[in-house]
Design an enzyme around this catalytic site. Structure first.
Site, mmCIF file in Angstrom:
data_model
loop_
_atom_site.group_PDB
_atom_site.id
_atom_site.type_symbol
_atom_site.label_atom_id
_atom_site.label_comp_id
_atom_site.label_asym_id
_atom_site.label_seq_id
_atom_site.Cartn_x
_atom_site.Cartn_y
_atom_site.Cartn_z
ATOM 1 N N GLU A 100 29.784 48.720 42.803
ATOM 2 C CA GLU A 100 31.041 48.683 43.562
ATOM 3 C C GLU A 100 31.196 49.931 44.421
ATOM 4 O O GLU A 100 30.980 51.042 43.969
ATOM 5 C CB GLU A 100 32.234 48.546 42.612
ATOM 6 C CG GLU A 100 32.212 47.288 41.753
ATOM 7 C CD GLU A 100 32.329 46.003 42.561
ATOM 8 O OE1 GLU A 100 32.694 46.056 43.754
ATOM 9 O OE2 GLU A 100 32.035 44.930 41.984
ATOM 10 N N ARG A 141 44.657 36.351 38.807
ATOM 11 C CA ARG A 141 44.598 34.882 38.948
ATOM 12 C C ARG A 141 44.823 34.212 37.589
ATOM 13 O O ARG A 141 45.354 33.116 37.503
ATOM 14 C CB ARG A 141 43.224 34.508 39.518
ATOM 15 C CG ARG A 141 43.086 33.078 39.977
ATOM 16 C CD ARG A 141 41.762 32.865 40.726
ATOM 17 N NE ARG A 141 40.608 33.476 40.087
ATOM 18 C CZ ARG A 141 39.984 32.970 39.027
ATOM 19 N NH1 ARG A 141 40.411 31.849 38.464
ATOM 20 N NH2 ARG A 141 38.927 33.579 38.513
#
Ligand code: PCA
Length: 218
Positions: free
Chosen positions: A84, A94
């Site tokens: 990352e 979510r």
């Protein structure tokens, strides 16, 4: 823990989203106690919870006083190991976390900067993985769930401690998970372990990252 060697704190998560294992914890726990590049690896488990993960992270940082912190998480569906580049100051879940919390459009740290870049040499780590025949990519987003949350908090906390570098790596499902999910990509645990060791060794030996094109257009 050896008192004399500098330490690497490696964190992994417990299973979430209906899975019974998390490759991140399976992998980092296997590296616990290992010596890499003159550093001692200490692995710690974080719960896949927005609030609980930061409590556990802060306790682990206090206890281990590392010079390098590498967070590791599962990124189900990704085809290769993802280093990352950045963590952003937002929580947008979510699915609920393991404590039932589902924050939407909340900051990780109120008043914090919009984002932090990894302070590990991500391109050097990528090149080292490729040189050892391991599939890896730079990822431009750690998502907006608990991994991004922990990555942001790690970089925030590390920015206040001199000489502490931090970053985050997502790893794919393990083959045993992918076998149930039909068609999902996976990485064998032995490869993930070797990859983390190679990436860490590259990070330890490199202060200034190299320039190497590894961007994306999507
Ligand atoms: N992956 C999740 C949280 C825990 C984990 O291993 C994520 O990518 O946010």
């Amino acid at each position: 823990m050896s008192a004399s060697l500098p330490r690497i704190l490696l964190t992994g998560f417990d299973p979430f989203g209906g899975e019974v294992i998390n490759p991140s914890w399976e992998t980092v726990r296997a590296l616990h106690g290992r010596r890499i590049g003159g550093h001692q690896v200490v692995a710690r488990l974080l719960p896949t919870e927005f609030a609980g993960s930061l409590r556990a992270l802060k306790a682990a940082l206090r206890e281990t006083a590392p010079t390098i912190v590498l967070g590791v998480g599962q990124a189900g569906g990704r085809k290769q190991l993802s280093i990352e580049r950045v963590a952003i100051n937002v929580q947008d879940a979510r699915i609920p976390d393991n404590a039932g919390a589902q924050p939407v459009d909340e900051p990780v740290i109120a008043g914090g900067p919009a984002a932090y870049f990894s302070t590990l040499p991500i391109k050097t780590m990528l090149a080292a993985l490729h040189a050892h025949g391991l599939p890896a990519e730079i990822s431009q987003s750690a998502g907006t769930y608990v991994c991004n949350h922990v990555a942001y908090a790690m970089l925030h906390l590390a920015s206040k401690r001199r000489g502490v570098r931090a970053g985050f790596i997502h790893i794919p499902y393990l083959p045993v998970q992918a076998a149930r999910l039909r068609g999902a990509a996976s990485m064998a645990q032995a490869d993930a372990e070797r990859a983390l060791e190679i990436a860490l060794r590259a990070a330890i030996g490199t202060r200034i990252d190299r320039k190497l094109a590894a961007g994306s257009i999507d």
